[in-house]
Design an enzyme around this catalytic site. Structure first.
Site, short mmCIF file in Angstrom:
data_model
loop_
_atom_site.label_atom_id
_atom_site.label_comp_id
_atom_site.label_asym_id
_atom_site.label_seq_id
_atom_site.Cartn_x
_atom_site.Cartn_y
_atom_site.Cartn_z
N ASN A 154 8.01 -5.85 -0.78
CA ASN A 154 7.90 -4.65 0.04
C ASN A 154 6.42 -4.52 0.40
OD1 ASN A 154 7.81 -2.23 1.33
ND2 ASN A 154 8.99 -1.09 -0.21
N TYR A 165 11.44 8.48 1.28
CA TYR A 165 11.40 7.40 0.29
C TYR A 165 12.11 7.73 -1.03
CZ TYR A 165 7.93 5.58 3.55
OH TYR A 165 7.32 5.10 4.68
N HIS A 195 12.70 -2.87 1.91
CA HIS A 195 12.15 -1.56 2.29
C HIS A 195 13.08 -0.48 1.77
CE1 HIS A 195 9.19 -3.35 4.91
NE2 HIS A 195 10.15 -4.12 5.40
N ARG A 204 13.04 4.04 12.61
CA ARG A 204 11.89 4.96 12.58
C ARG A 204 10.99 4.71 13.81
NH1 ARG A 204 9.38 4.68 6.79
NH2 ARG A 204 8.25 6.48 7.64
N GLU A 221 12.62 -9.69 2.02
CA GLU A 221 11.93 -8.48 2.48
C GLU A 221 12.69 -7.24 2.00
OE1 GLU A 221 11.79 -8.28 6.75
OE2 GLU A 221 10.49 -6.50 6.75
N ALA A 224 3.17 -0.91 4.85
CA ALA A 224 2.64 -0.91 6.22
C ALA A 224 2.16 -2.29 6.66
CB ALA A 224 1.51 0.11 6.33
N ARG A 256 5.33 10.92 -2.46
CA ARG A 256 5.03 10.54 -1.08
C ARG A 256 6.28 10.68 -0.21
NH1 ARG A 256 4.75 4.42 1.22
NH2 ARG A 256 4.09 4.99 3.31
N PRO A 316 0.79 -1.23 0.00
CA PRO A 316 0.00 0.00 0.00
C PRO A 316 0.82 1.29 0.00
CG PRO A 316 -0.08 -1.05 2.14
CD PRO A 316 0.55 -2.04 1.21
N ASN A 317 0.31 2.22 -0.75
CA ASN A 317 0.84 3.60 -0.85
C ASN A 317 2.12 3.71 -1.67
OD1 ASN A 317 -1.24 4.80 0.87
ND2 ASN A 317 -0.27 3.62 2.51
#
Ligand code: DQA
Length: 144
Positions: A76, A24, A102, A109, A100, A79, A19, A11-12
Site C-alpha cells: 500500500n 479509511y 488500498h 475518488r 497492490e 499517495a 486519519r 506515507p500517512n
C-alpha cells in the site's frame, strides 16, 4: 522454511485510526498488523509488516524483499501509488510478485488517484475493502 511476505505501507498510513476515518476506517495500522499476523499464522506464512513516510525507503525495502527471497510483497504505497515512477521501476526490477493494496477504492475518488504506477507492474490488486483487504491480499499471496 516458512515463506515470508513483506507488507509495506507508505506515507500517512501511520495515522490510520484518526486519519479521515470516514474513508479509511477506525482500525490503526497496529490493529491491521496484528490481524494480519493472525491470518499469516492460519496460512502458514510469516509477514514482515512495515510503514514509512519516505519514498526511497519503500524502494530500499522492495530491494530487500528480493535479497531476502520474499514470496511476495503486499504494497500500500498510499499517495506514492499515484506519483512514483521509482516504485514502478523497483517493482519491475525485483522479480518478486507485488500485490497492490488500498483501503479505499482510489478509482471512485478524485481524478488524480485514478492513475497507479504501482498497478502498472503489480500482479494483482485489492481495493476498497478496508482493513479486510490486507487479509484478502495475503490469501492471494499464499496462492501464488
Ligand atoms: C490509499 C489511497 C491513496 O490514494 C491515498 O493517498 C492513501 C491511502 C488507501 O489505502 O486507500 O494514502 O492508499
Amino acid at each position: 522454511m516458512t515463506d515470508i511476505v513483506f507488507v509495506l505501507n507508505g506515507p500517512n498510513l501511520n495515522l490510520l485510526g484518526t486519519r479521515e476515518p470516514e474513508i479509511y476506517g477506525s482500525d490503526t495500522l497496529a490493529d491491521i498488523g496484528a490481524m494480519l499476523g493472525g491470518k499469516a499464522r492460519e496460512l502458514g506464512l510469516e509477514i514482515d509488516f512495515r510503514q514509512t513516510n519516505h519514498e526511497g525507503v519503500l524502494v530500499d525495502w522492495l530491494h530487500e524483499a528480493r535479497s531476502t527471497g520474499a514470496k511476495a510483497v503486499l504494497l500500500n504505497a498510499a499517495a506514492y501509488t499515484h506519483t512514483s515512477v521509482a516504485l514502478l521501476d523497483a517493482i519491475k526490477a525485483i522479480g518478486v510478485p507485488v500485490i497492490e493494496v488500498h483501503l479505499s477504492d482510489p478509482a471512485t475518488r478524485e481524478g488524480f488517484r485514478h492513475l497507479s504506477y504501482v498497478g502498472m507492474a503489480a500482479v494483482d490488486e485489492v481495493k476498497g475493502l478496508g482493513a479486510r483487504g490486507y487479509a484478502v491480499a495475503l490469501e492471494k499471496a499464499a496462492a501464488l
